[in-house]
Design a protein around this motif. Structure first.
Motif, PDB file in Angstrom:
ATOM      1  N   CYS A  82       0.860  -1.185   0.000  1.00 58.93           N
ATOM      2  CA  CYS A  82       0.000   0.000   0.000  1.00 58.93           C
ATOM      3  C   CYS A  82       0.898   1.237   0.000  1.00 58.93           C
ATOM      4  CB  CYS A  82      -0.914   0.011   1.217  1.00 58.93           C
ATOM      5  SG  CYS A  82      -1.744   1.580   1.456  1.00 58.93           S
ATOM      6  N   CYS A 114       0.046   3.559   3.407  1.00 63.28           N
ATOM      7  CA  CYS A 114       0.445   3.197   4.771  1.00 63.28           C
ATOM      8  C   CYS A 114       1.622   2.217   4.800  1.00 63.28           C
ATOM      9  CB  CYS A 114      -0.734   2.624   5.555  1.00 63.28           C
ATOM     10  SG  CYS A 114      -1.158   0.948   5.085  1.00 63.28           S
ATOM     11  N   CYS A 158      -6.557  -1.401   0.461  1.00 62.23           N
ATOM     12  CA  CYS A 158      -5.619  -1.847   1.474  1.00 62.23           C
ATOM     13  C   CYS A 158      -6.389  -2.389   2.674  1.00 62.23           C
ATOM     14  CB  CYS A 158      -4.732  -0.681   1.899  1.00 62.23           C
ATOM     15  SG  CYS A 158      -3.774  -1.040   3.379  1.00 62.23           S
ATOM     16  N   GLU A 190      -5.526  -2.613   5.610  1.00 63.29           N
ATOM     17  CA  GLU A 190      -5.163  -1.861   6.799  1.00 63.29           C
ATOM     18  C   GLU A 190      -5.880  -0.507   6.841  1.00 63.29           C
ATOM     19  OE1 GLU A 190      -3.704  -3.959   9.009  1.00 63.29           O
ATOM     20  OE2 GLU A 190      -3.176  -2.103  10.052  1.00 63.29           O
ATOM     21  N   CYS A 191      -5.676   0.310   5.793  1.00 63.90           N
ATOM     22  CA  CYS A 191      -6.143   1.703   5.837  1.00 63.90           C
ATOM     23  C   CYS A 191      -7.212   1.988   4.792  1.00 63.90           C
ATOM     24  CB  CYS A 191      -4.969   2.658   5.667  1.00 63.90           C
ATOM     25  SG  CYS A 191      -4.349   2.756   3.979  1.00 63.90           S
ATOM     26  N   SER A 230      -7.072   2.418   1.786  1.00 66.04           N
ATOM     27  CA  SER A 230      -6.652   3.229   0.648  1.00 66.04           C
ATOM     28  C   SER A 230      -6.743   2.379  -0.621  1.00 66.04           C
ATOM     29  CB  SER A 230      -5.209   3.688   0.855  1.00 66.04           C
ATOM     30  OG  SER A 230      -4.577   3.904  -0.388  1.00 66.04           O
TER      31      SER A 230
HETATM   32 ZN    ZN Z   1      -2.812   1.094   3.491  1.00 65.23          ZN
END
Ligand code: ZN
Ligand code: ADP
Ligand code: ZN
Length: 803
Positions: A509, A512, A549, A551-552, A554
Motif C-alpha cells: 500500500c 500506509c 488496502c 489496513e487503511c 486506501s
Molecule cells: Zn494502506
C-alpha cells in the motif's frame, strides 16, 4: 548363500539398519547385493536394498524375500559402501542415501489398495460397495477417497471383510518399438512375390520394398514410407514371410542432433602447465584434488576434455558435473563433439524415462563419460579415472533435502576409492576451496588469461541513487538505455539480467506501507502479472490482489519491485522496437522451452535476452556485446553470510557473457550500494582482492572457512513447543562442546513461519568437535518419537541456506 541383509524403505531410526531375510530357493542364484527386493515388513510388503549375502543370522524365524525387483544389481559394491559414508556424514537414513543414488524412475512408489479378505465375496459387501471394486477384488485407495466410501470401507474392515495392502508400483516400462524384417532369404522373397495374388497389390508393394532393401526397419517408418496399413504387413507376417519383433529403444533426448566431431587443440603454454599435474595423477593412480582457477574463456573446458581423453585411453571413466542451469546444449555439445556416443547426459530437463535410459547406458558400460548435474556424482561407474566439477563454487552442488550432501565431498570420497584426481574448476572459486588451495590441501592450477589474451569486458558501475536524484525514476539508467538503443541500431545483442524471479515484486500500500503477506508463512506474497494473482513461493497459497488496502482502506495498493515481467513491460514502453526474449521460471517450465528460447536468441530472432539466474551461465554467443545487470544488490541483503560471495560470483559470471568473441563487450551494473566491496571488486574483476577482503570478514565473524557450521532447525505448529525444544537442544549442545565452539540460539529462523509451522534455529560454529556427530545423533534419537507427532528437527552439517 541363504540369507540376505536388507535395508528396508522405512525411514525411521529403528529401521535404519539391515534386516535379515531368507532367500527362497527359487531366487537363490538370482539375488545379489545391490539389488532391490520386495520384502514383508509387519503387515506390509515393501521395497528394500540387499546390502549383503550370508549364511547365518543372529536372528531366528526369518521371513522370506517375496521377489527381486531388478534383474541385475542397481548399486555396485562401492556405492553400497558410499551409502554408509553418506549416512555418517549427513546424518541421514541409509534408505535415503541409496535412493539418492538412483534415477527417480527407480524410486519405489507404493500403491495403497483395499482388498477383499480371503473368505469374503464381493456380494457379501453392502451396496453400493461392490460397484466400486475391480475384478481382482481390489480398489485403489485414491479411488476410494475420491468416491467418498472410506467410512463404509472402514466399517467392513472392522468386521474383517476387507484388508489394506500395499503394492509396489514403478517397475518402469522400457520404451518399445516394433521392428520388421524379412524372415526368408532374398531369393525366396522373390519367389514369394509371384505367389501373391494381383489383388493384394499392397502386399506386393511391401514385399518389393524388402527385396529392394533387405534389412530391418521400424514398423512405423515402413508404414509411413509406403502409405500402407498394419494389416497389410500382418498378412505377410502370418505367411511367415516377414518377421516382427519388439525392440527396446533408448529415449535419447539428443538423438536428432548431430555433433560436429572436434579434436584436441594444441594447448597453450599455460594450459600445458595446468594439465601436467592432472595427467600425472591419472597416470600414476594418485588421488589428488586440483583447483583449476581461471577466468571464463581461459581454456578450462579444453583441459577437462583432454584429461578425459587420457582416462578413456586407459580404459577408465569420467564424471563431469556442471550446474543444472549451465547444462545447456552448447555445453553438452562440447563433450559429445569430442567423445560422441561415449557420453551420457543427466539433467533435470530430461523426463524420468530419459534419465533412466541414460543411467542404464552407464550401468551397461555403453558410455564412459557422464555429464550431469549434482546427482550424476552417483553414476554407477566402476573404474573411475577422473571427476571434474565445473563452476565448483555453485551452491546448487549442495542438496537441501536428505541426504544433505555436497557433491564436492562425495566426489572426493569416490576419487579416494578409485585413486583418481578430482578437478574443481572456477573463475571465482568458493572461499572454502580457495582457502584449501592456499593451505595446499588442494593443488592450485591457474590459467591467468583469456585465450588469445582477449580483453575482459569493460565494466561500468552505475549508482541508481544518483539517477534518482537527477530525476530518472525508471529502472533503466540513462547509460544502460543509451547503450541498449545503440546495440539495436548496430544489430548487436544485449543480455539483461535480473536477480531471482519475482522475489521483490510484492504488493504494498503506497499510503500506509502495508505489505500483503501469506496467511500461512511470514513472507510477502509475490505478484504474478500473467494471472494477476499473488502467490506464496513457500506454501503455494494464491489470492487476488485486493482493491483496497486491508489496513487503511486506501485504494493505492499496487505491486512493487521488478520482476522479469515488469521489466519486459517497461522495455516495451521505452524501446518499442526491441525484440525481447524473456527467460524465467514461468517461460521455461515446459520441457525443451529453455533450449528453444536460447536457440531463437542465437538465431538472432531477438535483440535482448531478459532473464534470471538461468541466463548467467554458459551462454556463449558471438553477437552479445552488452550485458546489463538491473539491480546488483538484491542478493546482498539476504540473511546469509555468503551473500557477498554470491553477489561477487554472480556479477563476475554475468559480466563474462559479454564480448567472448571478436566484438568487444561492455557491462553495466546498476546498484544502490556501489561502495560495497563485492560490487566494486566485481567491477574490476579482482578475485584475489575480493578473497582477501572476504576472508577477513569471515574470520572476524567466525564463519567458514575458518569455522565449520551446523544448523539445527526445529519446526512445529505450536510456537511454545518450538521454542522449548530448541532451547533444550541448544542447552544440550552447549553442555557437550568445547569452549572454543559457539552455539547461537535459539532464535527465530529468518523465515519464522512456513505453512503454519513456526521455525526456530540453533547455529553451531566450531573448529574441531570430535564428538559432534554423536551429540547430534543423540538429539535426533531423542526427538524421534515426537517427530511422529508433528515435530520436525532437521540438522544440516555445512548448510548453504540459513533461512
Ligand atoms: Zn494502506
Ligand atoms: P573456459 O572453460 O575457461 O571458459 P574454454 O575451454 O571454453 O574456456 O575456452 C575458451 C575458448 O577458447 C573456446 O572457444 C575454446 O575452444 C578455445 N580454446 C581453448 N583452448 C584452446 C587452445 N589450446 N587453442 C585454441 N583455442 C582454444
Ligand atoms: Zn505461504
Amino acid at each position: 548363500m541363504k540369507i540376505a541383509s536388507v535395508i528396508v524403505d522405512v525411514p525411521t531410526k529403528q529401521t535404519d539398519k539391515p534386516f535379515d531375510y531368507l532367500i527362497p530357493d527359487q531366487w537363490k542364484d538370482t539375488i545379489q547385493p545391490g539389488m532391490r527386493v520386495i520384502v514383508p515388513f509387519g503387515p506390509r510388503k515393501i521395497q528394500g536394498f540387499v546390502t549383503e549375502l550370508k549364511n547365518q543370522s543372529e536372528f531366528k524365524q526369518l521371513r522370506e524375500i517375496c521377489e527381486p525387483m531388478d534383474l541385475e544389481p542397481v548399486l555396485n559394491k562401492e556405492l553400497l559402501e558410499l551409502g554408509n559414508w553418506l549416512t555418517e556424514h549427513t546424518l541421514c537414513f541409509k534408505i535415503f542415501a541409496y535412493q539418492a543414488m538412483l534415477p527417480a524412475a527407480l524410486k519405489a512408489k507404493y500403491q495403497k489398495k483395499v482388498k477383499l479378505a480371503s473368505r469374503t465375496k464381493l456380494n457379501d459387501l453392502p451396496e453400493p460397495l461392490p460397484l466400486f471394486f475391480h475384478q481382482d477384488g481390489t480398489i485403489h485407495w485414491d479411488e476410494a477417497l475420491k468416491s467418498g466410501i472410506v467410512p463404509k470401507l472402514q466399517r467392513e474392515a472392522a468386521k474383517g471383510h476387507l484388508e489394506v495392502i500395499y503394492e509396489v508400483k514403478g517397475k518402469l516400462k522400457k520404451k518399445q518399438i516394433k521392428m520388421i524384417r524379412p524372415l526368408l532369404p532374398l531369393p525366396e522373397l522373390t519367389a514369394e512375390m509371384a505367389q501373391i495374388p494381383a489383388r493384394a497389390a499392397k502386399q506386393k508393394e511391401v514385399l518389393r520394398y524388402f527385396i529392394e532393401n533387405y534389412r530391418e526397419i521400424e514398423l512405423k517408418q515402413l508404414l509411413d514410407d509406403l502409405h500402407t496399413t498394419k494389416s497389410t504387413v500382418n498378412a505377410l507376417i502370418e505367411k511367415k514371410i516377414l518377421f516382427e519383433r519388439d525392440a527396446e529403444v533408448y529415449r535419447d533426448p539428443f538423438e536428432h542432433r548431430t555433433f560436429e566431431r572436434t579434436f584436441s587443440l594444441p594447448l597453450t603454454e599455460h594450459q600445458q602447465k595446468a594439465i601436467g599435474p592432472i595427467l600425472n595423477s591419472i597416470n600414476e593412480d594418485q588421488h589428488e584434488v586440483f583447483l583449476l582457477y581461471g577466468v571464463t574463456g581461459s581454456g578450462k573446458t579444453e583441459i577437462y576434455l583432454q584429461s578425459i581423453q587420457d582416462c578413456l585411453e586407459k580404459g577408465k571413466e569420467a564424471i563431469v558435473l556442471v550446474p543444472e542451469i549451465a547444462l545447456t546444449p552448447q555445453m553438452v555439445n562440447r563433450f559429445k563433439g569430442r567423445f560422441g556416443n561415449l557420453v551420457a547426459v543427466m539433467h533435470s530437463g530430461l523426463s524420468a524415462g530419459e534419465k533412466y535410459d541414460e543411467w542404464r547406458k552407464i550401468l551397461r558400460r555403453e558410455v564412459s563419460v557422464v555429464v550431469g548435474a549434482r546427482s550424476a556424482i552417483f553414476a554407477p561407474f566402476e573404474n573411475l579415472g577422473i571427476i571434474i566439477i565445473d563452476e565448483e563454487h555453485e551452491t546448487s552442488y549442495k542438496q537441501e533435502d536428505m541426504p544433505r550432501y555436497h557433491a564436492r565431498d562425495v566426489a572426493i570420497k569416490r576419487a579416494e576409492t578409485y585413486n583418481c584426481p578430482v578437478v574443481l574448476g572456477s573463475a571465482t572459486p568458493s572461499l572454502e576451496s580457495f582457502a584449501r588451495a592456499q593451505k595446499r590441501v588442494y593443488k592450485l592450477l591457474s590459467l591467468p588469461s583469456r585465450m588469445n589474451n582477449q580483453a575482459l569486458p569493460s565494466v561500468e558501475i552505475i549508482d541508481m541513487r544518483e539517477e534518482l536524484r537527477e530525476g530518472n525514476r525508471s529502472m533503466f539508467s540513462r547509460s544502460l538505455f543509451d547503450k541498449l538503443k545503440d546495440r539495436i541500431e548496430k544489430k548487436q545483442q544485449s543480455v539483461l539480467f535480473l536477480n531471482k524471479r519475482g522475489h521483490s515484486s510484492f504488493v504494498m500500500c503506497r499510503d500506509c506501507g502495508y505489505v500483503i503477506n501469506c496467511p500461512n508463512c511470514d513472507i510477502s506474497l509475490t505478484y504474478h502479472r500473467a494471472s494477476e494473482q499473488m502467490k506464496c513461493h513457500y506454501c503455494g497459497y494464491e489470492s487476488y490482489v485486493p482493491k483496497q488496502c486491508p489496513e487503511c482502506l486506501s485504494e493505492h495498493i499496487r505491486y512493487f519491485g521488478t520482476g522479469t515481467q515488469k521489466v519486459e513491460a517497461e522495455l516495451g514502453k521505452i524501446l518499442p522496437e526491441a525484440r525481447i526474449i524473456r527467460m524465467d521460471v514461468d517461460t521455461t517450465g515446459r520441457k525443451g522451452a529453455h533450449e528453444k528460447l536460447l536457440q531463437e536468441f542465437q538465431d538472432g530472432k531477438a535483440d535482448i535476452l531478459l532473464g534470471t539466474q538461468m541466463i548467467a551461465k554458459g551462454l556463449d554467443f558471438p553477437n552479445i556485446t552488452l550485458v546489463g545487470v538491473l539491480s546488483a544488490d538484491t542478493m546482498l541483503h539476504l540473511p546469509d553470510f555468503r551473500s557477498s560471495e554470491k553477489t561477487f560470483q554472480l556479477l563476475t559470471q554475468v559480466s563474462g557473457r559479454a564480448g567472448r568473441h571478436k566484438l568487444p563487450g561492455e557491462v553495466i551494473i546498476q546498484t544502490y550500494t556501489p561502495e560495497h566491496y563485492s560490487v566494486e571488486l566485481a567491477g574490476t574483476q579482482d578475485y584475489d582482492l575480493f578473497y582477501n577482503r572476504e576472508m577477513m570478514v569471515r574470520k572476524v565473524h567466525h564463519y567458514p572457512p575458518f569455522y565449520y557450521l551446523t544448523l539445527i532447525t526445529v519446526s512445529h505448529e505450536q510456537l511454545m513447543t518450538v521454542v522449548s525444544v530448541t532451547e533444550k537442544i541448544a542447552g544440550y549442545v552447549r553442555s557437550r562442546v568445547s569452549n572454543e565452539t559457539v552455539v547461537l540460539g535459539p532464535t527465530a529462523s529468518p523465515i519464522p513461519r512456513i505453512n503454519n509451522r513456526y521455525r526456530y534455529q540453533c547455529l553451531i560454529k566450531y573448529k574441531r568437535e570430535k564428538d559432534l556427530s554423536r551429540t547430534l545423533k543423540t538429539i535426533l534419537d531423542q526427538y524421534q518419537k515426537d517427530m511422529a507427532h508433528g515435530l520436525q528437527v532437521s540438522i544440516d552439517l555445512n548448510p548453504f541456506i540459513l533461512m
